[in-house]
Design an enzyme around this catalytic site. Sequence first.
Site, PDB file in Angstrom:
ATOM      1  N   CYS A   2       0.835  -1.199   0.000  1.00 52.91           N
ATOM      2  CA  CYS A   2       0.000   0.000   0.000  1.00 52.91           C
ATOM      3  C   CYS A   2       0.868   1.247   0.000  1.00 52.91           C
ATOM      4  O   CYS A   2       2.041   1.221   0.338  1.00 52.91           O
ATOM      5  CB  CYS A   2      -0.877   0.024   1.248  1.00 52.91           C
ATOM      6  SG  CYS A   2      -1.914  -1.430   1.404  1.00 52.91           S
ATOM      7  N   ARG A  27       4.312   1.011  -6.647  1.00 48.07           N
ATOM      8  CA  ARG A  27       4.248   0.005  -5.572  1.00 48.07           C
ATOM      9  C   ARG A  27       3.180  -1.041  -5.849  1.00 48.07           C
ATOM     10  O   ARG A  27       3.100  -2.064  -5.189  1.00 48.07           O
ATOM     11  CB  ARG A  27       3.964   0.696  -4.228  1.00 48.07           C
ATOM     12  CG  ARG A  27       5.040   1.654  -3.760  1.00 48.07           C
ATOM     13  CD  ARG A  27       4.563   2.503  -2.583  1.00 48.07           C
ATOM     14  NE  ARG A  27       4.302   1.747  -1.392  1.00 48.07           N
ATOM     15  CZ  ARG A  27       5.256   1.389  -0.503  1.00 48.07           C
ATOM     16  NH1 ARG A  27       6.504   1.716  -0.748  1.00 48.07           N
ATOM     17  NH2 ARG A  27       4.969   0.709   0.582  1.00 48.07           N
ATOM     18  N   TRP A  75      -2.899  -2.199  -1.696  1.00 49.65           N
ATOM     19  CA  TRP A  75      -2.526  -3.502  -2.268  1.00 49.65           C
ATOM     20  C   TRP A  75      -3.194  -4.514  -1.352  1.00 49.65           C
ATOM     21  O   TRP A  75      -2.783  -4.695  -0.198  1.00 49.65           O
ATOM     22  CB  TRP A  75      -1.008  -3.662  -2.276  1.00 49.65           C
ATOM     23  CG  TRP A  75      -0.529  -5.029  -2.612  1.00 49.65           C
ATOM     24  CD1 TRP A  75      -0.173  -6.016  -1.738  1.00 49.65           C
ATOM     25  CD2 TRP A  75      -0.370  -5.599  -3.912  1.00 49.65           C
ATOM     26  NE1 TRP A  75       0.188  -7.149  -2.406  1.00 49.65           N
ATOM     27  CE2 TRP A  75       0.088  -6.931  -3.746  1.00 49.65           C
ATOM     28  CE3 TRP A  75      -0.563  -5.123  -5.202  1.00 49.65           C
ATOM     29  CZ2 TRP A  75       0.355  -7.776  -4.823  1.00 49.65           C
ATOM     30  CZ3 TRP A  75      -0.281  -5.970  -6.274  1.00 49.65           C
ATOM     31  CH2 TRP A  75       0.157  -7.276  -6.077  1.00 49.65           C
ATOM     32  N   ASN A 101      -0.771   0.696   6.009  1.00 46.13           N
ATOM     33  CA  ASN A 101      -0.026  -0.276   5.209  1.00 46.13           C
ATOM     34  C   ASN A 101       0.551  -1.280   6.198  1.00 46.13           C
ATOM     35  O   ASN A 101       1.230  -0.902   7.145  1.00 46.13           O
ATOM     36  CB  ASN A 101       1.107   0.417   4.432  1.00 46.13           C
ATOM     37  CG  ASN A 101       1.976  -0.593   3.683  1.00 46.13           C
ATOM     38  OD1 ASN A 101       1.497  -1.679   3.332  1.00 46.13           O
ATOM     39  ND2 ASN A 101       3.235  -0.266   3.470  1.00 46.13           N
ATOM     40  N   GLY A 102       0.248  -2.564   6.007  1.00 50.68           N
ATOM     41  CA  GLY A 102       0.769  -3.586   6.921  1.00 50.68           C
ATOM     42  C   GLY A 102      -0.290  -4.642   7.181  1.00 50.68           C
ATOM     43  O   GLY A 102      -1.300  -4.718   6.491  1.00 50.68           O
ATOM     44  N   GLU A 485      16.228 -23.211 -10.645  1.00 52.27           N
ATOM     45  CA  GLU A 485      15.811 -21.808 -10.508  1.00 52.27           C
ATOM     46  C   GLU A 485      16.957 -20.878 -10.856  1.00 52.27           C
ATOM     47  O   GLU A 485      16.780 -19.869 -11.535  1.00 52.27           O
ATOM     48  CB  GLU A 485      15.300 -21.563  -9.088  1.00 52.27           C
ATOM     49  CG  GLU A 485      14.986 -20.128  -8.735  1.00 52.27           C
ATOM     50  CD  GLU A 485      13.929 -19.474  -9.620  1.00 52.27           C
ATOM     51  OE1 GLU A 485      13.279 -20.188 -10.426  1.00 52.27           O
ATOM     52  OE2 GLU A 485      13.791 -18.241  -9.547  1.00 52.27           O
ATOM     53  N   LYS A 489      16.819 -18.036 -13.761  1.00 51.83           N
ATOM     54  CA  LYS A 489      17.134 -16.627 -13.489  1.00 51.83           C
ATOM     55  C   LYS A 489      18.185 -16.123 -14.471  1.00 51.83           C
ATOM     56  O   LYS A 489      18.049 -15.062 -15.068  1.00 51.83           O
ATOM     57  CB  LYS A 489      17.636 -16.474 -12.057  1.00 51.83           C
ATOM     58  CG  LYS A 489      16.570 -16.606 -11.010  1.00 51.83           C
ATOM     59  CD  LYS A 489      15.768 -15.355 -10.815  1.00 51.83           C
ATOM     60  CE  LYS A 489      14.372 -15.299 -11.312  1.00 51.83           C
ATOM     61  NZ  LYS A 489      13.497 -16.377 -11.398  1.00 51.83           N
ATOM     62  N   GLU A 492      16.911 -15.985 -18.218  1.00 51.68           N
ATOM     63  CA  GLU A 492      15.808 -15.066 -18.557  1.00 51.68           C
ATOM     64  C   GLU A 492      16.222 -13.601 -18.454  1.00 51.68           C
ATOM     65  O   GLU A 492      15.569 -12.744 -19.054  1.00 51.68           O
ATOM     66  CB  GLU A 492      14.570 -15.334 -17.719  1.00 51.68           C
ATOM     67  CG  GLU A 492      14.656 -15.040 -16.241  1.00 51.68           C
ATOM     68  CD  GLU A 492      13.318 -15.283 -15.548  1.00 51.68           C
ATOM     69  OE1 GLU A 492      12.254 -15.067 -16.144  1.00 51.68           O
ATOM     70  OE2 GLU A 492      13.342 -15.701 -14.388  1.00 51.68           O
ATOM     71  N   HIS A 508      25.247 -38.910 -16.481  1.00 51.21           N
ATOM     72  CA  HIS A 508      24.358 -39.547 -17.481  1.00 51.21           C
ATOM     73  C   HIS A 508      24.236 -38.703 -18.736  1.00 51.21           C
ATOM     74  O   HIS A 508      23.201 -38.709 -19.406  1.00 51.21           O
ATOM     75  CB  HIS A 508      22.978 -39.779 -16.843  1.00 51.21           C
ATOM     76  CG  HIS A 508      23.039 -40.684 -15.663  1.00 51.21           C
ATOM     77  ND1 HIS A 508      23.143 -42.052 -15.767  1.00 51.21           N
ATOM     78  CD2 HIS A 508      23.104 -40.411 -14.337  1.00 51.21           C
ATOM     79  CE1 HIS A 508      23.216 -42.590 -14.565  1.00 51.21           C
ATOM     80  NE2 HIS A 508      23.203 -41.620 -13.666  1.00 51.21           N
ATOM     81  N   LYS A 607       5.399 -10.374 -17.333  1.00 49.26           N
ATOM     82  CA  LYS A 607       5.362 -10.690 -15.902  1.00 49.26           C
ATOM     83  C   LYS A 607       4.292 -11.738 -15.623  1.00 49.26           C
ATOM     84  O   LYS A 607       4.449 -12.571 -14.759  1.00 49.26           O
ATOM     85  CB  LYS A 607       5.050  -9.418 -15.090  1.00 49.26           C
ATOM     86  CG  LYS A 607       5.058  -9.637 -13.581  1.00 49.26           C
ATOM     87  CD  LYS A 607       6.388 -10.157 -13.091  1.00 49.26           C
ATOM     88  CE  LYS A 607       6.372 -10.530 -11.613  1.00 49.26           C
ATOM     89  NZ  LYS A 607       7.592 -11.247 -11.197  1.00 49.26           N
TER      90      LYS A 607
HETATM   91  C1  AGP Z   1      10.071 -16.412 -13.288  1.00 49.38           C
HETATM   92  O1  AGP Z   1      11.186 -15.573 -13.044  1.00 49.38           O
HETATM   93  C2  AGP Z   1       9.349 -16.072 -14.583  1.00 49.38           C
HETATM   94  N1  AGP Z   1       8.933 -14.717 -14.563  1.00 49.38           N
HETATM   95  C3  AGP Z   1       8.253 -17.063 -14.929  1.00 49.38           C
HETATM   96  O2  AGP Z   1       8.858 -18.334 -15.058  1.00 49.38           O
HETATM   97  C4  AGP Z   1       7.102 -17.190 -13.905  1.00 49.38           C
HETATM   98  O3  AGP Z   1       7.562 -17.812 -12.736  1.00 49.38           O
HETATM   99  C5  AGP Z   1       6.005 -18.056 -14.539  1.00 49.38           C
HETATM  100  O4  AGP Z   1       5.536 -17.391 -15.685  1.00 49.38           O
HETATM  101  C6  AGP Z   1       4.829 -18.318 -13.572  1.00 49.38           C
HETATM  102  O5  AGP Z   1       4.197 -17.119 -13.248  1.00 49.38           O
HETATM  103  P1  AGP Z   1       3.150 -17.126 -12.023  1.00 49.38           P
HETATM  104  O6  AGP Z   1       3.936 -17.498 -10.806  1.00 49.38           O
HETATM  105  O7  AGP Z   1       2.615 -15.728 -11.975  1.00 49.38           O
HETATM  106  O8  AGP Z   1       2.098 -18.145 -12.321  1.00 49.38           O
END
Ligand code: AGP
Length: 612
Positions: A2, A27, A75, A101-102, A485, A489, A492, A508, A607
């Site tokens: 928020c 935010r 938020w 906010n909190g 992961e 990271k 991407e 393998h 996103k």
């Molecule tokens: C992760 O860094 C990516 N932005 C992407 O893999 C993301 O995790 C995936 O699209 C899932 O999104 P969500 O968690 O909003 O479902």
Amino acid sequence: MCGIVGYTGNRRVVPVLLEGLRRLEYRGYDSAGLVYEYDNQLVKFRAAGKLINLEQAVDENIGVASHTGLGHTRWATHGAPTRDNAHPHSDCTGELVVVHNGIIENYGRLKEELLAEGHTFSSETDTEVLAHLIEKYLDDDLATAVRQALARVEGSYALGVFWVKEPHKLVAARNQSPLVMGVDDDACYIASDIPALLPFTRQVIFLDDNELVVLEQGTYSITNVADGREIKKEIRTIDWNPAMAEKGGFKHFMLKEIFEQPQAILNTISGRIVPDTGEIDLPEIGLSNDEIRDIERIALVACGTSWHAALVAKYWIEKWVGIPVDVDIASEFRYRRLLVSERVLTISISQSGETADTLAGIRLAASLGSKIVTICNVVGSTMTREADGVIYTHAGPEIGVASTKAFTSQLTALFMLTLYLGQERQTIEQETLKELGSALVDVAAVIDTILPRVQQQVQGLIERYYDSRDFLFVGRGLNFPIALEGALKLKEISYIHAEGYAAGELKHGPIALIDKDMPVMALVPKDAVYQKTVSNVEEIKARQGRLLLIGTEGDSHLATLTDDVLYLPEVHEELNPLLYTIPAQLLSYEIANRRGCDVDQPRNLAKSVTVE
Ligand code: AGP
């Protein structure tokens, strides 16, 4: 999170509030509101959605001759993102309002007490409880009533309070949620963050936890919330430009969000672990005790980083609860023959709550009779409205496309879910439950401690790695998903081809890739599979692989294998995934930054992937 803006001074207040709220839009929010005093009345406007909706609601009142007020962007954490849940929230009389906010952890008990005393509520929020609690104590001085009310509150708050009977005065206070003051010759401001102040003043005072401030036109006083002791604070001059200010001084949102992880983890835990007993409380999970006891199998479904969180959860749930867990990438889950029934609990994991494949997956599972729980970071998102139960992560809005704080918050929620299932099915002893719960709280503090040091160490290594063409990440057990992961990271945001592998899988096939040009980040904590992982690392070394090892402080053997070793404190083995994610996140960030990539908005990515 928020956003709060408050002003008392000589300017007309509405334009100040709206401009301040505009500077806090980054935010993330889903509703907004403002309040000012006019003709001995509090005039309040609220609207769901974006600020433009609030501006339209305010309409021709924008120039009203009023000089004190509060604004808020919400938020949602408790209660859907609707107009009625938007701040400011009022007491019964409508003469007092709060913006907040909190998370008020004990709002349920306080609300029951206030209802029993005849207070009437108009929202689902925890914030509204604060308005009525202050009303309960209000006599002839607002600050005193706020102090008495806050003495009853458990949880986090940045709070602005306005009472029509003190029309030029604002009272504000903070505990765990950010709040800054702005000052200039004839006015005072409060805000959740510096950007809201920059159009008006660069003279700021950073408030600390348990501080309460009373503002009136150009004067202010700061005291301790509990005992009223006067506190003197330094006025600082901010030289950030507005763009930097939105990122809190960080160069990118992703880096800011990496550093927000300790607070995001604690916010996700907040109110869900009973401190004295270690009992886990997940009231919004939407499952009865019988339904929990009847679960035969769990299906975890997610995409991308959220899928990696699901892979970690499989280890936890199978170890501590003894229920078989299937983990599926959502785009595969929805097209294979699903052996899902009423005795299978399907759990989706999603930061956005809008990912098309994950959404389709839970709809299919539901059609086959499965109960659906979603772990999600966005209140009111589609998945949270369609699931039978929700476990919200409270990471706050995640602006960077590459998920960081949402990921560690998902792990936090999944670990608490594991403990909750073990508690309800009595597969975890009470003492163990308490030990694991406190270990989860502790890991947030450890991450907070190591972040600056690990960032500095990673920066010292970057010149040796930033121009790599390929990169491997390896880990075992709980750290295998973290290897995946780390690879995601890096690829991407830096566009370097990277792959994550189970360390035991190298021989393998992937070991054919190892040569003097192949960098390999290996996650080698002192855990149950340490010796096996070290053997894999030595296989890489024997083939001149370029090793970057992440290990446990004091493990001098790692330094005999490579010069590039990052040591992390020892935490409870079960929580290594949260800790070992940090160097992987920082490595990808620093490499991408060094390569001049668009870290927050990488090419080709969105996103939230709301299409198949
Ligand atoms: C992760 O860094 C990516 N932005 C992407 O893999 C993301 O995790 C995936 O699209 C899932 O999104 P969500 O968690 O909003 O479902």
